[in-house]
Design a protein around this motif. Structure first.
Motif, short mmCIF file in Angstrom:
data_model
loop_
_atom_site.label_atom_id
_atom_site.label_comp_id
_atom_site.label_asym_id
_atom_site.label_seq_id
_atom_site.Cartn_x
_atom_site.Cartn_y
_atom_site.Cartn_z
N HIS A 82 2.55 -5.07 28.45
CA HIS A 82 3.57 -5.81 29.00
C HIS A 82 3.47 -7.32 28.54
O HIS A 82 2.42 -7.93 28.42
CB HIS A 82 3.60 -5.81 30.61
CG HIS A 82 4.81 -6.63 31.33
ND1 HIS A 82 4.69 -7.91 31.68
CD2 HIS A 82 5.95 -6.35 31.51
CE1 HIS A 82 5.94 -8.44 32.04
NE2 HIS A 82 6.58 -7.22 32.13
N TYR A 83 4.66 -7.80 28.24
CA TYR A 83 4.79 -9.31 28.09
C TYR A 83 6.41 -9.68 28.15
O TYR A 83 7.16 -8.63 28.22
CB TYR A 83 4.38 -9.74 26.53
CG TYR A 83 4.86 -8.89 25.46
CD1 TYR A 83 6.08 -9.23 24.89
CD2 TYR A 83 4.14 -7.92 24.91
CE1 TYR A 83 6.57 -8.32 23.81
CE2 TYR A 83 4.65 -7.03 23.83
CZ TYR A 83 5.96 -7.42 23.32
OH TYR A 83 6.11 -6.76 22.07
N TYR A 84 6.84 -10.65 28.14
CA TYR A 84 8.31 -10.98 28.36
C TYR A 84 9.05 -11.26 27.20
O TYR A 84 8.64 -11.95 26.36
CB TYR A 84 8.24 -12.35 29.47
CG TYR A 84 7.77 -12.26 30.55
CD1 TYR A 84 8.36 -11.17 31.64
CD2 TYR A 84 6.83 -12.99 31.04
CE1 TYR A 84 7.89 -11.19 32.77
CE2 TYR A 84 6.41 -12.92 32.46
CZ TYR A 84 6.93 -12.09 33.38
OH TYR A 84 6.24 -11.81 34.47
N ILE A 85 9.89 -10.32 27.08
CA ILE A 85 10.74 -10.34 25.72
C ILE A 85 11.53 -11.57 25.48
O ILE A 85 11.82 -12.24 24.52
CB ILE A 85 11.55 -9.03 25.62
CG1 ILE A 85 10.89 -7.76 25.67
CG2 ILE A 85 12.69 -9.15 24.55
CD1 ILE A 85 11.93 -6.68 25.65
N SER A 86 11.83 -12.06 26.86
CA SER A 86 12.68 -13.34 26.97
C SER A 86 11.85 -14.55 26.41
O SER A 86 12.57 -15.68 26.11
CB SER A 86 13.29 -13.52 28.24
OG SER A 86 12.23 -13.58 29.32
N ASP A 87 10.55 -14.48 26.24
CA ASP A 87 9.86 -15.60 25.77
C ASP A 87 9.93 -15.56 24.11
O ASP A 87 9.48 -16.72 23.63
CB ASP A 87 8.47 -15.39 26.14
CG ASP A 87 8.15 -15.63 27.62
OD1 ASP A 87 8.94 -16.38 28.39
OD2 ASP A 87 7.04 -15.23 28.19
N GLU A 88 10.47 -14.65 23.63
CA GLU A 88 10.35 -14.48 22.19
C GLU A 88 11.71 -14.44 21.66
O GLU A 88 12.00 -14.36 20.28
CB GLU A 88 9.39 -13.38 21.89
CG GLU A 88 8.05 -13.68 22.40
CD GLU A 88 7.13 -12.58 21.96
OE1 GLU A 88 7.27 -11.88 20.74
OE2 GLU A 88 6.17 -12.27 22.61
N THR A 89 12.85 -14.30 22.53
CA THR A 89 14.16 -14.14 22.01
C THR A 89 15.26 -14.49 23.02
O THR A 89 14.78 -14.32 24.19
CB THR A 89 14.51 -12.80 21.36
OG1 THR A 89 15.89 -12.93 20.74
CG2 THR A 89 14.69 -11.49 22.43
N ASP A 90 16.26 -15.14 22.85
CA ASP A 90 17.11 -15.09 23.60
C ASP A 90 18.30 -14.03 23.89
O ASP A 90 19.29 -13.98 24.59
CB ASP A 90 18.21 -16.64 23.43
CG ASP A 90 17.08 -17.84 23.71
OD1 ASP A 90 16.36 -17.81 24.45
OD2 ASP A 90 17.50 -18.51 23.20
N ASP A 91 18.40 -13.29 22.68
CA ASP A 91 18.93 -12.21 22.56
C ASP A 91 18.76 -10.82 23.02
O ASP A 91 17.66 -10.13 22.56
CB ASP A 91 19.36 -12.10 21.06
CG ASP A 91 20.86 -11.24 20.77
OD1 ASP A 91 21.26 -10.33 21.72
OD2 ASP A 91 21.00 -10.87 19.72
N PRO A 92 19.13 -10.15 24.05
CA PRO A 92 18.60 -8.80 24.69
C PRO A 92 18.99 -7.89 23.28
O PRO A 92 17.97 -6.76 23.17
CB PRO A 92 19.54 -8.34 25.59
CG PRO A 92 19.95 -9.62 26.21
CD PRO A 92 20.21 -10.71 24.79
N ALA A 93 19.63 -7.97 22.43
CA ALA A 93 19.74 -7.02 21.44
C ALA A 93 18.79 -7.08 20.42
O ALA A 93 18.36 -6.50 19.49
CB ALA A 93 21.18 -7.16 20.86
N ASP A 94 18.11 -8.17 20.33
CA ASP A 94 16.92 -8.36 19.58
C ASP A 94 15.43 -7.78 19.96
O ASP A 94 14.54 -7.85 19.25
CB ASP A 94 16.57 -9.85 19.40
CG ASP A 94 16.26 -10.30 17.99
OD1 ASP A 94 16.05 -9.49 17.15
OD2 ASP A 94 15.38 -11.63 18.10
N ALA A 95 15.54 -6.80 21.04
CA ALA A 95 14.42 -6.42 21.84
C ALA A 95 13.46 -5.73 20.76
O ALA A 95 12.27 -5.99 20.75
CB ALA A 95 14.78 -5.60 23.07
N ALA A 96 14.00 -4.70 20.10
CA ALA A 96 13.12 -3.92 19.34
C ALA A 96 12.49 -4.55 18.25
O ALA A 96 11.27 -4.61 18.13
CB ALA A 96 13.99 -2.70 18.57
#
Length: 351
Positions: free
Chosen positions: A106-120
């Motif tokens: 686990h880690y926070y995706i939001s710490d590494e991008t502002d765009d949910p579409a960038d999750a992968a």
């Protein structure tokens, strides 16, 4: 005495002790529901954030159907679907479904991008915790990535795939992402102090607009009982339809992570046999199921035909409340003991 009364008594005690503020239970043997109960402000139609049970009810079931349809295989690698970096190009669907990909828990995706579409892209860029296939690390991030693969294959968002491939075929009419209606609250949002109700508890799933491969599904006792009855019946529905093929279910329940020191994993499912599993002490070696962080779980024992659903919001108002963990083990032991008695009685009746 009513069947499974001791299970209800144990959970009564836990409710009184503050293990959970509301809950719902069903216990079945095969297709027969032999016990149901609710606690607190709950009915059989109260929706619960089922947290990581979403991995099973949505993501895993969609993957199973795609495997059955020949769209995907367990040994397909990430580079078939994404421009995978060298350390991840050999990660397979099998690795993702058995939590052996080496992708961190686990880690926070939001710490590494502002765009949910960038999750992968974020997950593929993040360093691995260990080499793929080394051993299990229970990874929400891996299941988020698996869902992105399924969306690519299915040509639709995960919630649409879940509706078409799982909820509608199983008659789970109340189960959904981003719900409305009678919903059990979870914990207080750390940022706002507001009690979350109808908003997914998991932070990454929330960042992904409530629709994620690791969490986001809300369901009620009626629908989850229907889901468990399908599994207890070997993938078959009440009308005789074979929802999951016997071949798929057989492959799903092979222990893919043998060895000491960790839980045993099939495809998505947590398997009995390890001292670290949540199924406790008395279920058979063929038992399996899964939990959700918010206080939800399903347990299935093919040897006795036992199916058990427990939905609670034990994280309300805080995730610091861990009383349910041991209580659930005790309840599983009581349920397994009663199920074995019923199995023995039916065997005697058959002569």
């Amino acid at each position: 005495m009513e069947r499974f009364s001791r299970v209800i008594e144990l959970l009564d005690e836990g409710f009184s002790d503050g293990a959970f503020p509301s809950g719902a239970l069903s216990v079945c043997i095969g297709a027969d529901v032999l016990a149901t109960h609710t606690w607190g402000p709950a009915t059989p139609h109260t929706l619960y954030d089922i947290a990581s049970l979403s991995k099973i009810v949505s993501t895993t079931m969609i993957a199973f159907r795609f495997i059955e349809e020949g769209r995907i295989r367990l040994y397909d690698t990430l580079e078939r679907f994404f421009p995978a970096p060298p350390d991840k190009k050999d990660i397979t669907i099998l690795h993702l479904m058995t939590h052996t990909s080496g992708i961190p828990a686990h880690y926070y995706i939001s710490d590494e991008t502002d765009d949910p579409a960038d999750a992968a892209r974020v997950i593929l860029a993040h360093p691995l915790e260990q080499a793929p296939g080394t051993g299990p690390i229970y990874s929400c991030m891996g299941y988020i990535l698996l869902a992105k693969i399924l969306e690519q294959l299915g040509g639709a968002p995960l919630d649409v795939l879940a509706q078409n491939y799982v909820f509608d075929p199983l008659g789970m009419t109340h189960t959904t992402y981003r719900p409305t209606g009678d919903i059990a609250p979870t914990e207080r949002d750390a940022a706002t102090g507001e009690l979350l109700c109808g908003v997914v508890h998991d932070e990454n799933a929330r960042f992904l607009s409530g629709i994620s491969g690791n969490a986001g599904v809300f369901s009620d006792l009626t629908d989850m009982t229907r889901f468990v009855q399908m599994l207890v019946s070997g993938g078959r529905l009440a009308d005789g339809t074979q929802y999951l093929s016997p071949a798929m279910l057989r492959a799903a329940l092979v222990n893919r992570t043998p060895g000491p020191g960790h839980e045993f994993r099939g495809l998505g499912f947590n398997l009995a046999g390890s001292p670290f599993n949540f199924l406790a002490d008395l279920m058979s070696p063929s038992a399996y199921g899964h939990t959700g962080f918010t206080g939800t779980s399903i347990a299935i024992d093919p040897e006795t035909g036992l199916g058990m659903v427990l939905l609670t919001n034990r994280v309300c108002p805080t995730r610091a409340n861990a009383k349910l963990v041991r209580l659930r083990n005790l309840a599983h032991n009581a349920a397994a003991a009663e199920a074995s008695r019923i199995a023995a009685e039916r065997a005697r009746e058959r002569g």
